[in-house]
Design a protein around this motif. Structure first.
Motif, PDB file in Angstrom:
ATOM      1  N   ARG A  10     -14.380 -11.499 107.250  1.00  0.00           N
ATOM      2  CA  ARG A  10     -12.719 -11.273 107.035  1.00  0.00           C
ATOM      3  C   ARG A  10     -12.607 -12.577 105.924  1.00  0.00           C
ATOM      4  NH1 ARG A  10      -8.371 -10.527 110.383  1.00  0.00           N
ATOM      5  NH2 ARG A  10      -6.467 -11.964 109.538  1.00  0.00           N
ATOM      6  N   ILE A  11     -11.600 -11.875 104.826  1.00  0.00           N
ATOM      7  CA  ILE A  11     -11.197 -12.511 103.836  1.00  0.00           C
ATOM      8  C   ILE A  11      -9.738 -12.914 104.222  1.00  0.00           C
ATOM      9  CG2 ILE A  11     -11.001 -12.801 101.189  1.00  0.00           C
ATOM     10  CD1 ILE A  11     -13.972 -12.772 102.189  1.00  0.00           C
ATOM     11  N   PRO A  12      -9.199 -14.166 104.117  1.00  0.00           N
ATOM     12  CA  PRO A  12      -7.978 -14.052 104.354  1.00  0.00           C
ATOM     13  C   PRO A  12      -7.090 -13.738 103.052  1.00  0.00           C
ATOM     14  CG  PRO A  12      -9.100 -16.314 104.826  1.00  0.00           C
ATOM     15  CD  PRO A  12      -9.900 -15.375 104.253  1.00  0.00           C
ATOM     16  N   SER A  13      -5.865 -13.454 103.345  1.00  0.00           N
ATOM     17  CA  SER A  13      -4.861 -13.130 102.420  1.00  0.00           C
ATOM     18  C   SER A  13      -4.080 -14.629 102.174  1.00  0.00           C
ATOM     19  CB  SER A  13      -4.085 -12.051 102.438  1.00  0.00           C
ATOM     20  OG  SER A  13      -3.017 -12.325 103.568  1.00  0.00           O
ATOM     21  N   ALA A  14      -3.897 -15.313 103.027  1.00  0.00           N
ATOM     22  CA  ALA A  14      -2.985 -16.791 102.907  1.00  0.00           C
ATOM     23  C   ALA A  14      -3.461 -17.500 104.182  1.00  0.00           C
ATOM     24  CB  ALA A  14      -1.681 -16.415 102.938  1.00  0.00           C
ATOM     25  N   ILE A 805      -7.094 -17.610  97.230  1.00  0.00           N
ATOM     26  CA  ILE A 805      -6.219 -17.617  98.515  1.00  0.00           C
ATOM     27  C   ILE A 805      -5.289 -18.492  98.634  1.00  0.00           C
ATOM     28  CG2 ILE A 805      -6.509 -17.429 100.987  1.00  0.00           C
ATOM     29  CD1 ILE A 805      -9.398 -16.424 100.522  1.00  0.00           C
ATOM     30  N   PRO A 806      -4.117 -18.477  98.685  1.00  0.00           N
ATOM     31  CA  PRO A 806      -3.003 -19.505  98.641  1.00  0.00           C
ATOM     32  C   PRO A 806      -3.098 -20.187 100.064  1.00  0.00           C
ATOM     33  CG  PRO A 806      -1.949 -17.302  98.796  1.00  0.00           C
ATOM     34  CD  PRO A 806      -3.397 -17.234  98.314  1.00  0.00           C
ATOM     35  N   ASP A 807      -3.037 -21.458  99.996  1.00  0.00           N
ATOM     36  CA  ASP A 807      -3.208 -22.170 101.207  1.00  0.00           C
ATOM     37  C   ASP A 807      -2.021 -23.245 101.408  1.00  0.00           C
ATOM     38  OD1 ASP A 807      -4.332 -23.614 103.487  1.00  0.00           O
ATOM     39  OD2 ASP A 807      -4.834 -25.312 102.237  1.00  0.00           O
ATOM     40  N   PHE A 808      -1.424 -23.287 102.524  1.00  0.00           N
ATOM     41  CA  PHE A 808      -0.200 -24.144 103.061  1.00  0.00           C
ATOM     42  C   PHE A 808      -0.470 -24.990 104.086  1.00  0.00           C
ATOM     43  CE2 PHE A 808       1.023 -20.052 100.878  1.00  0.00           C
ATOM     44  CZ  PHE A 808       2.227 -20.521 100.492  1.00  0.00           C
ATOM     45  N   TYR A 809       0.044 -26.283 103.563  1.00  0.00           N
ATOM     46  CA  TYR A 809      -0.303 -27.443 104.306  1.00  0.00           C
ATOM     47  C   TYR A 809       0.922 -27.517 105.276  1.00  0.00           C
ATOM     48  CZ  TYR A 809      -1.171 -32.160 106.418  1.00  0.00           C
ATOM     49  OH  TYR A 809      -1.497 -33.148 107.265  1.00  0.00           O
ATOM     50  N   ASN A 810       0.624 -27.831 106.660  1.00  0.00           N
ATOM     51  CA  ASN A 810       1.594 -27.780 107.882  1.00  0.00           C
ATOM     52  C   ASN A 810       2.956 -28.185 107.636  1.00  0.00           C
ATOM     53  OD1 ASN A 810       0.507 -29.989 110.555  1.00  0.00           O
ATOM     54  ND2 ASN A 810       0.654 -30.165 108.232  1.00  0.00           N
TER      55      ASN A 810
END
Length: 991
Positions: A10-14, A805-810
């Motif tokens: 599974r490859i995340p999209s975000a 893959i864009p990553d967002f910090y909480n």
């Protein structure tokens, strides 16, 4: 639980990072999953949630790798979160910690067993302990630097307490509970034995039983025993002895009184030093040697995580340790509950490549087992699956069957090790590059001049890094370096050409070489040294030679031959193993020294423009040319298309929005200089003389003003909120002072100086009439904030549309002005964010996108505009996964008067294409705060050239719904005056 569909990779999209702790639990995560899904997140990225030290806010201080953290939730609550993820078709990437464990907790049963049984413990080889260290007194012992003062003082102050619990003896030191070695129980139970004999008589069955227990204790195998049968006997017999002793204690009031009195006597009498001899003698016979915490610097004999005494390194290269530390991880993978892994600090591992190979192999096994219904987990089934894996590697050596990301920090120009079976890093390379294009490189000299004036000297960042790395090795990690020196000395003694090299000179060149090491580490395991590692070793050695011309070059050449495994002729296999072991341990030290010297010291000392001071960054490089940013994106799309790309992380020194503001200063050096000098004059009288210097010093004051500009809230603060903000700034300032290690430090706090700086912070921030600084500061800050918001929107869009893959910090989906941890681990109010999203959806259905976009731009201070950009772009990205994951990356040319103010590129796959257009350097676009960066007045003749489109091709802005047609103007172009009519960033979809 049903796991169908989770067997394939599974490859995340975000991804979205969630910080689990007592304030944010599995149930809290479950409640926001629908919200995360709605904004376009495909996978949560979970911080470690295995059992950690009580009260841990980050989860990296794990005490049990195979139990969920009870502070975060129960197994039932965890499964509830997983069910919610599955409901929305989402996955989970889990942060795992294979490098170390917390040992400052009695719940770490492995460590407790070692403290009780020493080298004969079943877990003696689980931790990286040197049982025969340089200090002879520590042979077969462990130095425990847990005391707050000198051992003798702590002992005679009765802070060390002997207790008897359920048949076993322990030593308590506040929260520390240390087992007493069973062999030494006899020191306690036979003390005053004749007094008990007189009380009970020698024939009394209780007295006879006690004598029998003493005999059994005398026959226990020693704690240095290595024979497996003897060790098994010891484990069996010691537990029997404990049960017998507890039964006797419970049944006989006389024995109970006798043992209680012995415990009291061993604990001594305050004011009578002689009375502590019994406990002192008992402690000297234990596996551990208690000491003042500062002794760790020189004498500690277990490998730590960096310089943190409470975190002991584990030997995950040991197959038994690998198996025991990953049991729960693989269970969760098999059940489809974990679909990806983020591996913490791989540079601390003995052999990172081997670890990742082992990890992929087992992930393949358990993913397959999870997908095979009604198949028992037997050795034959495992062998069949692992054979499939071996065949897969034969056909494709680059195969990576499970999504694994490595927290590998890359220094400028460094490449990811291509043989690691991972999907690249956690995003710092992208963060540094992206942030850099919002720094005006043309103004580097102006900032050099300003900073030199502040510091009254010309500071060179690389010199600072060198000095701080040496400082770390001499003050915080001297034990590790000295041990390396002794290892190298032993090797040198075995050859007639090198035996005259002295221990001091060998230790010295190790320090110099590490201080000049240009990257975190090399990855040498065999004599086939890569070109990459050769280059770094030769560079470090060459610089060390130049720095120390008085030292004979031959000693450096000897170290170079060792590090590159250029064995002497006729070297036997044992000697070769010694060389390899030295190199492996050398490589494990260079990373922590770089991290502590660069990340945790130099980045708090060199403050020219602190938005550049990030993990993996080089703040001496003033910004990033657009060509470099595009080139890096092209490389990512070809080599690491599924790398994480981030703008904020839990380890960031500042949030993306704080950096976005501070970057604005790079555009206006003259105005910044005038403000700075004015503020220094206004606040000079508020400084305090601490001993012989002013507090804060010029560099600290300069950092403080940048911090205030970056972290100041957008909204108006009431008295309570202002008090909270002031506390945050004071807490950050204190941390920054101690991390810099110039006027104070964590190891040796200068409380007088720290208090003086805290008084200064409070004085300049007092919201009272007559505070001319605060009035002047807020006017300037409001302007910086105005431009900073647009910077943040642009970098957010660029992250979501660049390769990776864009990553967002909480919490960062609206304005977030957090500083370094623990400030960035404050609880996030998701109710506010969920409410904003619902409002956006409602407005989207009621009014035109064009009108909504304009309204959000005008009211940008409330943060809705940032969430809107994320919501629209991520959902579009999710719908067009092939375009973003496989699409070509095409940098676009910009023409016209404002061409320098634009970063633009296209993503193209088959017949589909999109264009990202992100403005920058807004002070030149909209000189007045009340202006919006929109329309013909701002953009005039500026256009994006689209080499693959025809005149008349239409593009729809997904944020506004507006259609713009390509025009002929010395090529096919999109006029930015039409693109930016209602919204400050654009994602144009070819229609």
């Amino acid at each position: 639980m049903e796991t169908e569909g989770f067997s394939a990779i599974r490859i995340p999209s975000a991804t979205y990072r969630l910080q689990f702790n007592v304030h944010f639990k599995f149930t809290d995560a479950r409640d926001i999953i629908s919200y995360l899904h709605d904004i376009g997140i495909s996978d949560i990225y979970a911080s470690p949630y295995f059992k950690a030290k009580e009260g841990s806010l980050h989860g990296y201080d794990i005490v049990d790798h195979n139990t969920l953290n009870p502070e975060v939730g129960t197994e039932e609550e965890y499964n509830g979160m997983i069910q919610e993820l599955w409901k929305y078709g989402m996955g989970q990437m889990l942060d795992i910690v294979p490098n170390h464990m917390c040992i400052a907790s009695k719940e770490n049963i492995w460590w407790m067993d070692i403290l009780e049984n020493g080298p004969s413990s079943r877990y003696a080889d689980f931790f990286d302990i040197r049982w025969e260290p340089v200090k002879r007194e520590l042979k077969n012992k462990i130095l425990l630097p847990v005391l707050g003062d000198q051992y003798g003082k702590i002992l005679e102050e009765q802070e060390l307490k002997l207790v008897f619990e359920t048949g076993a003896f322990f030593i308590y030191y506040y929260d520390h509970k240390l087992p007493v070695m069973p062999n030494t129980y006899r020191e306690i139970v036979q003390y005053r034995i004749n007094d008990l004999k007189e009380q009970l008589s020698s024939e009394n069955p209780h007295f006879v039983e006690l004598l029998s227990i003493i005999t059994a204790l005398n026959h226990l195998p020693l704690y240095t025993e290595k024979n497996p049968e003897k060790i098994a006997e010891k484990y069996r017999e010691k537990e029997i002895i404990k049960r017998r002793l507890w039964s006797l204690y419970s049944e006989s009031p006389e024995v109970k009184g006798f043992l209680d009195e012995n415990v009291r006597l061993f604990n001594g009498t305050k004011g009578e030093p002689k009375s502590f001899d019994l406990l002192d003698d008992l402690l000297n016979k234990q596996v551990y040697r208690l000491s003042h915490w500062s002794v760790a610097t020189d004498e500690i004999n277990y490998r730590r995580f960096f310089d943190i005494n409470d975190l002991a390194a584990i030997k995950v290269e040991n197959p038994a340790v690998f198996r025991e530390t990953h049991t729960l991880v693989f269970k969760l993978i098999k059940e489809g509950k974990v679909t990806g892994l983020r591996v913490d600090h791989p540079d601390g591992l003995y052999n990172p490549l081997l670890y990742f190979q082992m990890l992929q192999r087992r992930c393949f096994l358990y993913t397959k087992l999870g997908s095979m219904k009604n198949v028992e987990e037997t050795p034959d089934a495992e062998a069949t699956i692992l054979k499939q894996y071996d065949e897969l590697l034969l056909s494709n050596p680059q195969a990576k069957p499970f999504f694994i990301i490595s927290e590998k920090i890359l220094i400028k120009g460094e490449k990811m090790p291509e043989d690691w079976p991972v999907f690249s890093t956690t995003g710092y390379v992208f963060l540094i590059s992206l942030n850099g294009i919002f720094v005006e490189t043309a103004n580097a000299k102006a900032f050099d001049t300003l900073y030199s004036r502040i510091m009254k000297s010309k500071g060179n960042f690389q010199d600072i890094v060198y000095e701080k790395k040496k400082f770390i090795m001499e003050v915080f990690m001297s034990s590790e370096v000295n041990t390396l020196g002794h290892f190298l000395d032993e090797i040198s003694e075995k050859n007639r050409h090198t035996r005259d090299f002295t221990l001091n000179s060998l230790t010295s060149i190790i320090k110099e070489t590490i201080a000049f090491f240009p990257v975190y580490r090399t990855y040498i395991t065999t004599p086939e040294v890569t070109e990459r590692d050769t280059r770094y070793i030769e560079l470090a050695i060459a610089k060390a030679k130049r720095k120390n011309p008085i030292i004979n070059e031959s000693i450096y050449d000897f170290l170079k031959e060792i590090l590159m495994l250029k064995y002497f002729k006729n070297l036997d296999n044992d000697a070769k193993r010694e060389w390899v072991d030295f190199v492996m341990r050398f490589q494990q030290i260079t990373g922590p020294v770089m991290a502590k010297g660069l990340e945790d010291t130099a980045l708090y000392v060199y403050n020219r423009l602190v938005s550049l001071n990030e993990v993996g960054g080089s703040p001496d490089r003033f910004g990033t040319p657009l060509e470099t940013f595009h080139g890096q994106n092209i490389e990512t799309s070809k080599l690491w298309p599924n790398a994480l790309i981030a703008t904020s992380t839990h380890d960031s020194k500042r949030s993306e929005d704080v950096r976005g503001r501070i970057n604005v200063l790079s555009e206006i050096p003259d105005e910044w200089r005038e403000c700075l000098m004015r503020w220094r004059r206004l606040n000079k009288k508020k400084m305090v003389i601490s001993e012989i210097q002013m507090a804060p010093d010029s560099n600290e004051e300069y950092l403080l003003y940048q911090t205030l500009l970056g972290a100041w809230p957008v909204e108006h603060m009431n008295t309570s909120e202002y008090g909270i903000f002031m506390k945050r700034i004071k807490d950050y300032t204190l941390k920054a002072l101690r991390e810099a290690k110039v006027n104070t430090s964590w190891k040796s706090p200068n409380v007088t100086y720290e208090n003086a700086v805290m008084d200064f912070v409070e004085a300049i921030l007092k919201d009272v009439r007559g505070n001319l600084f605060l009035k002047d500061f807020q006017l300037f800050q409001k302007r910086i904030s105005h431009y900073g918001m647009y910077n943040s929107l642009s970098q957010t869009l660029l992250k979501m549309t660049s390769p990776g893959i864009p990553d967002f910090y909480n919490g960062t989906e609206i304005w977030d002005f957090s500083l370094v941890d623990p400030d960035n681990r404050r609880p996030v109010d998701y109710r506010v964010r969920m409410k904003i999203l619902e409002e956006l959806k409602k407005q989207e259905s009621e009014i035109s996108l064009e009108k909504l976009a304009r309204e959000l731009t005008v009211k940008r201070e409330n943060g809705k505009i940032k969430l809107y950009v994320i919501y629209k772009a991520l959902n579009y990205r999710k719908e067009q996964r092939e375009l973003f994951e496989r699409g070509e990356y095409i940098p676009l040319t910009v023409t016209g008067g404002k061409s320098y103010n634009i970063c633009a590129f296209a993503r193209r796959f088959e017949s589909k294409n999109i264009i990202t257009i992100a403005p920058r350097f807004f002070t030149k676009l909209i000189p007045q705060v009340e202006m919006l960066p929109l329309g013909n007045e701002v953009w005039k003749d500026t256009c994006i050239v689209i080499p693959f489109a025809e005149t008349g091709t239409k593009y729809r802005n997904i944020f506004t719904g507006e259609i713009v047609a390509a025009k002929e103007q010395q090529g096919t172009v999109l006029p930015l005056s039409e693109v930016f009519t209602n919204f400050p960033v654009a994602l144009m979809e070819g229609v």
